[in-house]
Design a protein around this motif. Structure first.
Motif, PDB file in Angstrom:
ATOM      1  N   ARG A 157       0.838  -1.193   0.000  1.00 13.29           N
ATOM      2  CA  ARG A 157       0.000   0.000   0.000  1.00 13.29           C
ATOM      3  C   ARG A 157       0.880   1.254   0.000  1.00 13.29           C
ATOM      4  N   GLY A 158       0.322   2.343  -0.475  1.00 12.80           N
ATOM      5  CA  GLY A 158       1.054   3.604  -0.480  1.00 12.80           C
ATOM      6  C   GLY A 158       2.117   3.647  -1.561  1.00 12.80           C
ATOM      7  N   THR A 159       3.012   4.623  -1.429  1.00 13.29           N
ATOM      8  CA  THR A 159       4.084   4.806  -2.419  1.00 13.29           C
ATOM      9  C   THR A 159       5.444   4.969  -1.764  1.00 13.29           C
ATOM     10  N   ASP A 160       5.566   4.600  -0.494  1.00 13.82           N
ATOM     11  CA  ASP A 160       6.796   4.894   0.244  1.00 13.82           C
ATOM     12  C   ASP A 160       7.665   3.655   0.442  1.00 13.82           C
ATOM     13  N   HIS A 161       8.884   3.898   0.914  1.00 17.82           N
ATOM     14  CA  HIS A 161       9.811   2.818   1.235  1.00 17.82           C
ATOM     15  C   HIS A 161       9.212   1.890   2.291  1.00 17.82           C
ATOM     16  N   THR A 162       9.770   0.682   2.371  1.00 21.56           N
ATOM     17  CA  THR A 162       9.339  -0.290   3.372  1.00 21.56           C
ATOM     18  C   THR A 162      10.550  -0.748   4.185  1.00 21.56           C
ATOM     19  N   ARG A 163      10.333  -0.943   5.480  1.00 15.12           N
ATOM     20  CA  ARG A 163      11.394  -1.336   6.405  1.00 15.12           C
ATOM     21  C   ARG A 163      11.626  -2.843   6.242  1.00 15.12           C
ATOM     22  N   GLU A 164      12.715  -3.212   5.569  1.00 17.04           N
ATOM     23  CA  GLU A 164      12.986  -4.609   5.262  1.00 17.04           C
ATOM     24  C   GLU A 164      14.454  -4.967   5.526  1.00 17.04           C
ATOM     25  N   GLU A 165      14.693  -6.250   5.647  1.00 19.31           N
ATOM     26  CA  GLU A 165      16.055  -6.748   5.581  1.00 19.31           C
ATOM     27  C   GLU A 165      16.524  -6.656   4.130  1.00 19.31           C
ATOM     28  N   VAL A 166      17.848  -6.665   3.948  1.00 15.25           N
ATOM     29  CA  VAL A 166      18.390  -6.542   2.589  1.00 15.25           C
ATOM     30  C   VAL A 166      19.327  -7.710   2.305  1.00 15.25           C
ATOM     31  N   PRO A 167      19.530  -8.032   1.023  1.00 13.96           N
ATOM     32  CA  PRO A 167      20.401  -9.158   0.686  1.00 13.96           C
ATOM     33  C   PRO A 167      21.870  -8.790   0.850  1.00 13.96           C
ATOM     34  N   LEU A 168      22.693  -9.807   1.048  1.00 14.75           N
ATOM     35  CA  LEU A 168      24.145  -9.632   1.112  1.00 14.75           C
ATOM     36  C   LEU A 168      24.780 -10.776   0.341  1.00 14.75           C
ATOM     37  N   LEU A 169      25.426 -10.451  -0.767  1.00 14.85           N
ATOM     38  CA  LEU A 169      26.162 -11.415  -1.571  1.00 14.85           C
ATOM     39  C   LEU A 169      27.603 -10.958  -1.659  1.00 14.85           C
ATOM     40  N   VAL A 170      28.539 -11.843  -1.330  1.00 16.42           N
ATOM     41  CA  VAL A 170      29.957 -11.474  -1.248  1.00 16.42           C
ATOM     42  C   VAL A 170      30.774 -12.478  -2.041  1.00 16.42           C
ATOM     43  N   LEU A 171      31.446 -11.988  -3.074  1.00 14.88           N
ATOM     44  CA  LEU A 171      32.312 -12.814  -3.909  1.00 14.88           C
ATOM     45  C   LEU A 171      33.758 -12.434  -3.619  1.00 14.88           C
ATOM     46  N   HIS A 172      34.531 -13.379  -3.079  1.00 18.64           N
ATOM     47  CA  HIS A 172      35.914 -13.060  -2.696  1.00 18.64           C
ATOM     48  C   HIS A 172      36.678 -14.337  -2.386  1.00 18.64           C
TER      49      HIS A 172
END
Length: 379
Positions: free
Chosen positions: A328-343
């Protein structure tokens, strides 16, 4: 020396954070809902471990094990905007949120109007495209810029390029930025547009004027004589602080092209890229199909970039917040984010990280700097 690429897929959340209900965002899941609605497949990201992040054990293409380390991050700072997220990625964790307003106070408006000699239309929360359509004709008739906000800590000023030139608009926003500091407003954003009533279009000459951040790992890297090359709106978000070279872009396509060119010709340093179309063109506009197409385009580009990455390189792909286009709405949402690390050929679970600053701590390790005081390195 170390070569590092840090890509922020602006707004690509992977599920509601534990405190999402405090923000009215319970149940938000940007990527999960896009996949459910469209059947989107992202083979390059899945090869790195995206399926494991989404809980799809063994979900990589062909059943192969992930090629990268993978996990999630939970933001420690209060808020859910780009400035907060990027500052924390760079190691600056906010204890106090930026200020959010329904209407900007008279004291602030009077100060901006006195310095610029302008009076403004609007001064209320709105979708950028909607308020331009609603007030654009009056703006063209009166010459008064359109000022508005959202659920984030932003003061946005829109003006038609034929009424108030872009450079003049930038000067107005720079003046607003000086006064907005006292009110703890995260960003002032210039929003130029063109067209005629009924068919206005925002242009690619958007410019963000952020508060100056506290010291970040970008300062530590650049002070050590190591290049920090910013692509997209990164330099704007950090007010240029800690940045040695900036490459502003007007689209994801331009951002990916600039990133690829920098990655190809540079042997050391940090390339820090933000791809903003996911957020501005698709998340805020609740365009599920458009968001899916943009993700597929990034995934295809990433598939071509990965063979150019050497084992000693450090590649990090993450996001700064959510913006669920099914919500609903048009605003950001408080979420976890992905983390991908290639090394270094390492692969495996990184778990759910307690804060975005783990990236800053890891960059300090990668570049041989003293330990960063916030975050826990995953290298």
């Amino acid at each position: 020396m170390t070569r590092c690429l840090l890509i922020v897929l602006d707004s690509l959340g992977v599920g509601a954070a534990p405190d999402a209900a405090d923000y009215g965002d319970e149940g938000a899941d940007t990527l999960g809902h896009i996949i459910a609605r469209t059947g989107l497949r992202l083979p390059a990201l899945h090869s790195l471990g995206l399926g494991r992040i989404l809980g799809e054990e063994g979900g990589e293409e062909g059943g192969a094990a992930p090629l990268a380390s993978y996990g999630r991050m939970r933001e420690r700072s209060p808020g859910k905007d780009s400035t907060t997220g990027h500052w924390e990625i760079a190691g600056a964790v906010l204890e106090e949120p930026f200020a959010v307003f329904e209407h900007f106070p008279a004291g602030l408006m009077e100060a901006i109007e006195e310095e610029t000699g302008l009076r403004f239309l609007g001064n209320h929360p709105a979708s950028g495209t909607a308020i331009i359509e609603g007030l654009g004709e009056e703006h063209m008739r009166t010459g008064r810029p359109i000022l508005y906000t959202s659920a984030d800590s932003v003061l946005q000023i829109a003006a038609h390029e034929e009424v108030i030139g872009v450079e003049r608009l930038y000067a107005v926003c720079a003046a607003a930025r000086r006064h907005a500091d006292a009110w703890r407003i995260g960003r002032v954003i210039a929003r130029p547009f063109t067209g005629r009533p009924g068919s206005f279009t925002r242009t690619e000459r958007r410019h963000d004027f952020s508060m100056r951040p506290p010291r970040t790992v970008l300062d530590a890297i650049s002070e050590a004589g190591i290049a920090v090359r910013a692509v997209g709106k990164i330099a704007d978000l950090f007010a240029g602080q800690g940045i040695t070279e900036t490459h502003p872009t007007g689209s994801n396509a331009q951002g990916m092209q600039a990133t690829e060119e920098l990655w190809r010709r540079n042997e050391a340093g940090l390339v820090f890229t933000n791809l903003v179309d996911f957020d501005t063109l698709y998340g805020h506009r609740r365009d599920v199909a458009g968001y899916a197409v943009a993700l597929a385009e990034f995934d295809a580009w990433l598939a071509g970039l990965l063979p150019r990455c050497r084992p000693e390189d450090l590649v990090i792909i993450t996001a700064d917040h959510g913006n669920d286009p099914t919500y609903r709405g048009t605003d950001h949402t408080r979420e976890e984010v992905p983390l991908l690390v290639l090394h270094g050929g390492r692969a495996g679970p990184l778990g759910t990280r307690d804060g975005f600053a783990d990236i800053a701590a890891s960059l300090a390790v990668a570049f041989g700097l003293p330990p960063w005081p916030r975050g826990r390195p995953f290298l």
